[in-house]
Write a protein that holds these residues in place. Structure first.
Motif, mmCIF file in Angstrom:
data_model
loop_
_atom_site.group_PDB
_atom_site.id
_atom_site.type_symbol
_atom_site.label_atom_id
_atom_site.label_comp_id
_atom_site.label_asym_id
_atom_site.label_seq_id
_atom_site.Cartn_x
_atom_site.Cartn_y
_atom_site.Cartn_z
ATOM 1 N N ILE A 1 0.836 -1.201 0.000
ATOM 2 C CA ILE A 1 0.000 0.000 0.000
ATOM 3 C C ILE A 1 0.875 1.256 0.000
ATOM 4 N N ASP A 2 0.345 2.302 -0.587
ATOM 5 C CA ASP A 2 1.084 3.556 -0.706
ATOM 6 C C ASP A 2 0.606 4.547 0.369
ATOM 7 N N LEU A 3 1.470 4.774 1.363
ATOM 8 C CA LEU A 3 1.082 5.652 2.475
ATOM 9 C C LEU A 3 0.945 7.112 2.052
ATOM 10 N N TYR A 4 1.655 7.478 0.993
ATOM 11 C CA TYR A 4 1.555 8.863 0.507
ATOM 12 C C TYR A 4 0.145 9.126 -0.021
ATOM 13 N N LYS A 5 -0.320 8.182 -0.854
ATOM 14 C CA LYS A 5 -1.652 8.304 -1.434
ATOM 15 C C LYS A 5 -2.710 8.259 -0.326
ATOM 16 N N VAL B 1 5.244 5.932 -1.133
ATOM 17 C CA VAL B 1 5.794 5.406 0.113
ATOM 18 C C VAL B 1 5.140 4.043 0.347
ATOM 19 N N LEU B 2 5.833 2.989 -0.117
ATOM 20 C CA LEU B 2 5.192 1.672 -0.123
ATOM 21 C C LEU B 2 5.530 0.837 1.110
ATOM 22 N N VAL B 3 4.478 0.305 1.729
ATOM 23 C CA VAL B 3 4.660 -0.623 2.850
ATOM 24 C C VAL B 3 3.754 -1.839 2.630
ATOM 25 N N TYR B 4 4.039 -2.898 3.401
ATOM 26 C CA TYR B 4 3.240 -4.110 3.333
ATOM 27 C C TYR B 4 2.297 -4.109 4.529
ATOM 28 N N ALA B 5 1.007 -3.878 4.273
ATOM 29 C CA ALA B 5 0.065 -3.711 5.377
ATOM 30 C C ALA B 5 -1.373 -3.875 4.885
ATOM 31 N N ASP B 6 -2.303 -3.839 5.817
ATOM 32 C CA ASP B 6 -3.719 -3.909 5.479
ATOM 33 C C ASP B 6 -4.242 -2.491 5.243
ATOM 34 N N TRP B 7 -4.596 -2.190 4.016
ATOM 35 C CA TRP B 7 -4.970 -0.833 3.625
ATOM 36 C C TRP B 7 -6.113 -0.278 4.475
ATOM 37 N N GLN B 8 -7.161 -1.061 4.596
ATOM 38 C CA GLN B 8 -8.337 -0.582 5.321
ATOM 39 C C GLN B 8 -8.025 -0.290 6.788
ATOM 40 N N ARG B 9 -7.245 -1.183 7.386
ATOM 41 C CA ARG B 9 -6.908 -1.020 8.814
ATOM 42 C C ARG B 9 -5.961 0.157 9.033
ATOM 43 N N ILE B 10 -4.962 0.283 8.161
ATOM 44 C CA ILE B 10 -4.005 1.381 8.332
ATOM 45 C C ILE B 10 -4.702 2.706 8.008
ATOM 46 N N ASN B 11 -5.676 2.659 7.126
ATOM 47 C CA ASN B 11 -6.507 3.831 6.869
ATOM 48 C C ASN B 11 -7.185 4.273 8.175
ATOM 49 N N GLN B 12 -7.689 3.299 8.914
ATOM 50 C CA GLN B 12 -8.332 3.611 10.191
ATOM 51 C C GLN B 12 -7.341 4.196 11.210
ATOM 52 N N VAL B 13 -6.145 3.606 11.255
ATOM 53 C CA VAL B 13 -5.098 4.099 12.162
ATOM 54 C C VAL B 13 -4.772 5.561 11.845
ATOM 55 N N MET B 14 -4.496 5.816 10.550
ATOM 56 C CA MET B 14 -4.109 7.175 10.136
ATOM 57 C C MET B 14 -5.263 8.153 10.343
ATOM 58 N N THR C 1 6.034 6.196 10.071
ATOM 59 C CA THR C 1 5.130 7.304 9.746
ATOM 60 C C THR C 1 4.958 8.163 10.992
ATOM 61 N N ASN C 2 5.141 9.469 10.843
ATOM 62 C CA ASN C 2 4.965 10.395 11.967
ATOM 63 C C ASN C 2 3.806 11.334 11.682
ATOM 64 N N ILE C 3 2.940 11.497 12.660
ATOM 65 C CA ILE C 3 1.845 12.455 12.535
ATOM 66 C C ILE C 3 2.013 13.453 13.677
ATOM 67 N N PHE D 1 4.437 5.225 14.005
ATOM 68 C CA PHE D 1 4.379 3.763 13.949
ATOM 69 C C PHE D 1 5.192 3.270 12.768
ATOM 70 N N LYS D 2 5.696 2.039 12.923
ATOM 71 C CA LYS D 2 6.615 1.482 11.931
ATOM 72 C C LYS D 2 5.955 0.355 11.146
ATOM 73 N N LEU D 3 6.184 0.329 9.843
ATOM 74 C CA LEU D 3 5.675 -0.773 9.016
ATOM 75 C C LEU D 3 6.777 -1.243 8.072
ATOM 76 N N PRO D 4 6.722 -2.511 7.643
ATOM 77 C CA PRO D 4 7.777 -3.013 6.756
ATOM 78 C C PRO D 4 7.735 -2.352 5.371
ATOM 79 N N ARG D 5 8.902 -1.955 4.912
ATOM 80 C CA ARG D 5 8.996 -1.230 3.648
ATOM 81 C C ARG D 5 8.968 -2.183 2.451
#
Ligand code: ADP
Length: 271
Positions: free
Chosen positions: A110-114, A143-156, A186-188, A253-257
């Motif tokens: 997933i692309d964290l930038y998008k 900014v590509l990471v390996y993660a669950d898009w929907q869940r990380i969307n919720q986190v962000m 990722t820092n917010i 939070f950290k995610l695998p690149r």
């Protein structure tokens, strides 16, 4: 070596068995206490908006309904309480689905930038109202990471929502990415009231709020960060917070690149 004393061995067995059972009992007792506390907490949280809505509706029925301005005002207040109740139940369901493993994670690139751009778009209005600037700081376009898009969307979404909620008017909410060989952090960050050190460790607990009445007023369920914690758990990660009271906070939070390869392909999607 000395001959075995069968009685002694049996005694030892019995003792260690009893110890094991005691541990199990302690564990069960702890779970039971947790369950009871959880039910008490949830009931209390549910009662607050119900009680408020009930009050407005009954006052209307008792005659306030005949006054047009009071009527509109009270109906709006009742609606706000019910919206809060709806949010609370939704957050509780999310939390319980994650806890009972009913939500299957779908890991992909997933692309964290998008994702950040999309989330900023959703919060544009809220940020504008407080004249808060939303920005992505010094980052490549992908900014590509390996993660669950929907869940990380919720986190962000939860973290950006909190950052805006707690920022001072005219402040700034920034997202930045620390890209290293294997991971992306990722820092917010926000320019807001900050969180005192004694609260920092506890804000991830369900229903823990630094300021209960103000959090409710701002439409918080007290579950946002508990959900963040659980989702990141499912990614073998956790949220960190750094904060200076009066200045602002940064949640990370950290995610695998996933490294982009030539031709737009990515490492993990190659095979
Ligand atoms: P809430 O619904 O109250 O926002 P959360 O679980 O999202 O619940 O957050 C818990 C508490 O942590 C909040 O009530 C607030 O006191 C504190 N908090 C969270 N994010 C921030 C932030 N960016 N700045 C200051 N305080 C924060």
């Amino acid at each position: 070596s000395a001959p075995l004393n069968p009685l002694r061995t049996i005694n030892e067995e019995i003792y260690s068995f009893a110890e094991l059972k005691q541990k199990e009992i302690d564990e069960l007792k702890k779970l039971e206490a947790f369950r009871r506390e959880f039910i008490a907490d949830v009931s209390h949280e549910l009662k607050t908006p119900i009680f408020a809505a009930q009050g407005f509706v009954h006052t209307l029925l008792d005659g306030a309904v005949n006054d047009k301005t009071v009527r509109t005002k009270f109906l709006k207040k009742a609606a706000k309480s019910l919206d809060g109740l709806d949010m609370l139940v939704q957050d509780l369901l999310t939390l319980s689905h994650i806890e009972t493993g009913q939500i299957k994670m779908h890991f992909e690139n997933i692309d964290l930038y998008k994702l950040t751009e999309e989330i900023f778009e959703q919060f544009e209005e809220k940020a504008d109202r407080k004249e808060i600037k939303l920005s992505i700081e010094g980052s490549p376009r992908k900014v590509l990471v390996y993660a669950d898009w929907q869940r990380i969307n919720q986190v962000m979404t939860n973290l950006v929502s909190n950052a805006i909620k707690h920022s001072f008017d005219g402040g700034e909410v920034k997202v930045s990415f620390d890209i290293s060989k294997k991971n992306i952090v990722t820092n917010i960050s926000d320019t807001g009231e900050g969180i005192a050190p004694e609260h920092q460790a506890r804000i991830f607990e369900r229903f823990y709020r630094v300021d209960k009445s103000r959090s409710r007023e701002k439409g918080g369920t007290g579950l946002g960060l508990a959900i963040v914690k659980h989702i990141l758990d499912g990614h073998n990660s956790k949220a960190e917070v750094e904060s200076t009271p009066g200045k602002g906070s940064t949640f990370s939070f950290k995610l695998p690149r996933v490294k982009p390869l030539e031709g737009g392909e990515t490492e993990a999607s190659k095979n």
